[in-house]
Design a protein around this motif. Structure first.
Motif, PDB file in Angstrom:
ATOM      1  N   LEU A 168       0.910  -1.074   0.198  1.00  0.00           N
ATOM      2  CA  LEU A 168      -0.451  -0.041  -0.625  1.00  0.00           C
ATOM      3  C   LEU A 168       0.666   0.690  -0.136  1.00  0.00           C
ATOM      4  O   LEU A 168       1.029   2.197  -0.674  1.00  0.00           O
ATOM      5  N   LEU A 169       1.889   1.073   0.840  1.00  0.00           N
ATOM      6  CA  LEU A 169       2.834   2.190   1.174  1.00  0.00           C
ATOM      7  C   LEU A 169       3.419   2.350  -0.320  1.00  0.00           C
ATOM      8  O   LEU A 169       4.141   4.132  -0.805  1.00  0.00           O
ATOM      9  N   VAL A 170       3.958   1.615  -1.077  1.00  0.00           N
ATOM     10  CA  VAL A 170       5.462   1.838  -2.151  1.00  0.00           C
ATOM     11  C   VAL A 170       4.987   1.511  -3.371  1.00  0.00           C
ATOM     12  O   VAL A 170       4.126   0.235  -3.209  1.00  0.00           O
ATOM     13  N   SER A 171       4.736   1.899  -4.518  1.00  0.00           N
ATOM     14  CA  SER A 171       4.446   1.401  -5.782  1.00  0.00           C
ATOM     15  C   SER A 171       5.607   0.736  -6.388  1.00  0.00           C
ATOM     16  O   SER A 171       7.028   0.140  -5.809  1.00  0.00           O
ATOM     17  N   ARG A 172       5.445   0.040  -7.199  1.00  0.00           N
ATOM     18  CA  ARG A 172       5.926  -1.111  -8.113  1.00  0.00           C
ATOM     19  C   ARG A 172       7.335  -0.502  -7.858  1.00  0.00           C
ATOM     20  O   ARG A 172       8.202  -1.593  -7.993  1.00  0.00           O
ATOM     21  N   ASP A 173       7.423   0.858  -8.635  1.00  0.00           N
ATOM     22  CA  ASP A 173       8.648   1.430  -8.998  1.00  0.00           C
ATOM     23  C   ASP A 173       9.279   1.325  -7.879  1.00  0.00           C
ATOM     24  O   ASP A 173      10.580   2.404  -8.045  1.00  0.00           O
TER      25      ASP A 173
ATOM     26  N   VAL B 232      -5.296  -6.129  -0.223  1.00  0.00           N
ATOM     27  CA  VAL B 232      -5.868  -7.824  -0.693  1.00  0.00           C
ATOM     28  C   VAL B 232      -7.553  -7.567   0.600  1.00  0.00           C
ATOM     29  O   VAL B 232      -7.479  -6.433   1.801  1.00  0.00           O
ATOM     30  N   ASP B 233      -8.985  -7.272  -0.009  1.00  0.00           N
ATOM     31  CA  ASP B 233      -9.852  -7.098   0.771  1.00  0.00           C
ATOM     32  C   ASP B 233     -10.310  -7.658   1.452  1.00  0.00           C
ATOM     33  O   ASP B 233     -11.087  -7.686   2.452  1.00  0.00           O
ATOM     34  N   GLY B 234      -9.576  -8.999   1.873  1.00  0.00           N
ATOM     35  CA  GLY B 234      -9.783  -9.801   3.231  1.00  0.00           C
ATOM     36  C   GLY B 234      -9.051 -11.116   3.336  1.00  0.00           C
ATOM     37  O   GLY B 234      -9.209 -10.859   2.115  1.00  0.00           O
TER      38      GLY B 234
ATOM     39  N   ARG C 225     -14.896 -14.298  -0.924  1.00  0.00           N
ATOM     40  CA  ARG C 225     -14.791 -13.553   0.488  1.00  0.00           C
ATOM     41  C   ARG C 225     -14.764 -13.869   1.409  1.00  0.00           C
ATOM     42  O   ARG C 225     -16.688 -14.475   1.639  1.00  0.00           O
ATOM     43  N   VAL C 226     -14.595 -14.332   2.552  1.00  0.00           N
ATOM     44  CA  VAL C 226     -15.146 -14.363   4.085  1.00  0.00           C
ATOM     45  C   VAL C 226     -15.309 -13.220   4.754  1.00  0.00           C
ATOM     46  O   VAL C 226     -14.524 -12.883   5.385  1.00  0.00           O
ATOM     47  N   PRO C 227     -16.855 -12.698   5.233  1.00  0.00           N
ATOM     48  CA  PRO C 227     -17.245 -11.208   5.455  1.00  0.00           C
ATOM     49  C   PRO C 227     -16.894 -11.461   7.219  1.00  0.00           C
ATOM     50  O   PRO C 227     -16.317 -10.408   7.575  1.00  0.00           O
TER      51      PRO C 227
ATOM     52  N   SER D  44       2.249 -17.073   1.508  1.00  0.00           N
ATOM     53  CA  SER D  44       2.976 -15.131   2.374  1.00  0.00           C
ATOM     54  C   SER D  44       2.803 -14.312   1.367  1.00  0.00           C
ATOM     55  O   SER D  44       1.799 -14.549   0.722  1.00  0.00           O
ATOM     56  N   SER D  45       3.014 -13.362   1.502  1.00  0.00           N
ATOM     57  CA  SER D  45       2.680 -11.972   0.703  1.00  0.00           C
ATOM     58  C   SER D  45       2.297 -11.870  -0.984  1.00  0.00           C
ATOM     59  O   SER D  45       3.588 -12.788  -1.514  1.00  0.00           O
ATOM     60  N   GLY D  46       1.153 -12.098  -1.683  1.00  0.00           N
ATOM     61  CA  GLY D  46       0.779 -11.537  -2.475  1.00  0.00           C
ATOM     62  C   GLY D  46       1.468 -10.760  -3.574  1.00  0.00           C
ATOM     63  O   GLY D  46       2.176 -10.891  -4.752  1.00  0.00           O
ATOM     64  N   SER D  47       1.557  -9.386  -2.768  1.00  0.00           N
ATOM     65  CA  SER D  47       2.598  -8.513  -3.928  1.00  0.00           C
ATOM     66  C   SER D  47       4.091  -8.897  -3.609  1.00  0.00           C
ATOM     67  O   SER D  47       4.854  -7.925  -4.974  1.00  0.00           O
ATOM     68  N   GLY D  48       4.452  -9.361  -3.094  1.00  0.00           N
ATOM     69  CA  GLY D  48       6.344  -9.946  -2.904  1.00  0.00           C
ATOM     70  C   GLY D  48       7.162  -8.500  -2.816  1.00  0.00           C
ATOM     71  O   GLY D  48       7.959  -8.722  -2.688  1.00  0.00           O
ATOM     72  N   MET D  49       6.433  -7.743  -1.788  1.00  0.00           N
ATOM     73  CA  MET D  49       6.688  -6.598  -1.899  1.00  0.00           C
ATOM     74  C   MET D  49       6.803  -6.326  -0.195  1.00  0.00           C
ATOM     75  O   MET D  49       7.673  -5.727   0.429  1.00  0.00           O
ATOM     76  N   GLY D  50       6.383  -7.183   0.455  1.00  0.00           N
ATOM     77  CA  GLY D  50       5.928  -7.122   1.748  1.00  0.00           C
ATOM     78  C   GLY D  50       5.784  -8.336   2.579  1.00  0.00           C
ATOM     79  O   GLY D  50       7.262  -9.559   1.470  1.00  0.00           O
ATOM     80  N   SER D  51       6.688  -9.253   3.509  1.00  0.00           N
ATOM     81  CA  SER D  51       6.790 -10.159   3.607  1.00  0.00           C
ATOM     82  C   SER D  51       5.734 -11.349   4.509  1.00  0.00           C
ATOM     83  O   SER D  51       5.855 -12.214   5.319  1.00  0.00           O
ATOM     84  N   GLY D  52       4.562 -10.433   4.694  1.00  0.00           N
ATOM     85  CA  GLY D  52       3.701 -10.808   5.785  1.00  0.00           C
ATOM     86  C   GLY D  52       2.428 -11.871   4.739  1.00  0.00           C
ATOM     87  O   GLY D  52       3.010 -13.251   4.165  1.00  0.00           O
ATOM     88  N   GLY D  53       0.810 -11.699   3.951  1.00  0.00           N
ATOM     89  CA  GLY D  53       0.265 -12.468   3.935  1.00  0.00           C
ATOM     90  C   GLY D  53      -0.794 -12.419   4.628  1.00  0.00           C
ATOM     91  O   GLY D  53      -0.771 -12.428   5.851  1.00  0.00           O
ATOM     92  N   MET D  54      -1.770 -13.383   4.246  1.00  0.00           N
ATOM     93  CA  MET D  54      -3.179 -13.784   5.177  1.00  0.00           C
ATOM     94  C   MET D  54      -2.467 -14.722   6.019  1.00  0.00           C
ATOM     95  O   MET D  54      -2.909 -14.760   7.092  1.00  0.00           O
TER      96      MET D  54
END
Ligand code: GLU
Length: 223
Positions: A10-15, A167-169, A182-184, A200-210
């Motif tokens: 959310l904080l950093v764009s792809r570039d 990710v929205d949930g 999605r599980v509300p 893990s992280s879907g974006s590959g930018m962080g390290s968390g994930g669901m």
């Protein structure tokens, strides 16, 4: 009292540059929460992603631990400046706290962190927390800010912890699968719920994930 965790994607764009516009809208919301009398503690990721771009490191600075630690050292300065400037635009003072897992596992240091956070909030500052990635070694690091945020919520004696992500949930299977639903609302985390989180992280930018978000929710629930 809220803890708001912001993920790297959310904080950093792809570039590798900060997503200032989006962040400005979040900061405006934080300012209005403060205006309603709510205390807000921010847990901000993004140091590694920002630093990797500046140092031109491969794999977003996550090729190995030494790269990640160097990237974090560079990126954390940029991150602190960003929060300080944007919060300052609303007349709010940013305060930086860099924590390691050990700081929260050792009773004396835990109590000290509690006292510092309490004092900062009382003084009207907005604490911006991250893991002290440049010194935390592999064995003794959270690695993801989701669990760190849940522990910070404990330290700050917060009423709620919000994990903001791209990710929205929670989905009942990988969101990449078109059949995924999605599980509300999740009440109580059990083996069935854990099995829904994949990888893990879907974006590959962080390290968390669901997976780490569910672990964080468990920590918060227990607290
Ligand atoms: N502490 C890491 C950073 O600032 C982020 C960890 C995570 O992705 O949750 O880059």
């Amino acid at each position: 009292r809220l803890v708001v965790k912001v993920g790297s994607a959310l904080l950093v764009s792809r570039d590798g540059t900060p997503r200032r516009k989006w962040l400005a809208t979040l900061v405006a919301e934080i300012a209005s929460a403060r205006g309603r009398g709510q205390d807000v503690v921010v847990v901000s990721s993004g140091a590694i992603a920002l630093g990797a771009a500046r140092l031109v490191l491969p794999k977003g600075g996550r090729a190995d631990l030494a790269d990640a630690q160097a990237a974090a050292a560079v990126g954390q300065i940029a991150l602190a400046e960003l929060w300080s400037e944007l919060l300052g635009g609303h007349g709010l003072t940013a305060a930086q706290l860099l924590l390691t897992l050990e700081d929260l596992e050792d009773r004396r240091r835990y109590l000290n962190a509690t006292a510092t956070l309490g004092r900062l909030l009382k003084a009207g500052a907005v604490p911006v927390v991250n893991e002290n990635d440049s010194v935390a070694t592999q064995e003794i690091r959270f690695g993801d800010n989701d669990r760190l945020a849940a522990r910070v919520a404990q330290v700050a004696r917060a009423d709620a912890v919000l994990l903001l992500s791209d990710v929205d949930g929670l989905y009942d299977r990988s969101p990449a699968d078109p059949a995924a639903q999605r599980v509300p609302v999740v009440r109580g985390i059990n083996a069935e719920i854990h099995a829904m989180a994949t990888g893990s992280s879907g974006s590959g930018m962080g390290s968390g994930g669901m997976t780490s978000k569910l672990q964080a929710a468990e920590i918060a629930e227990r607290a």
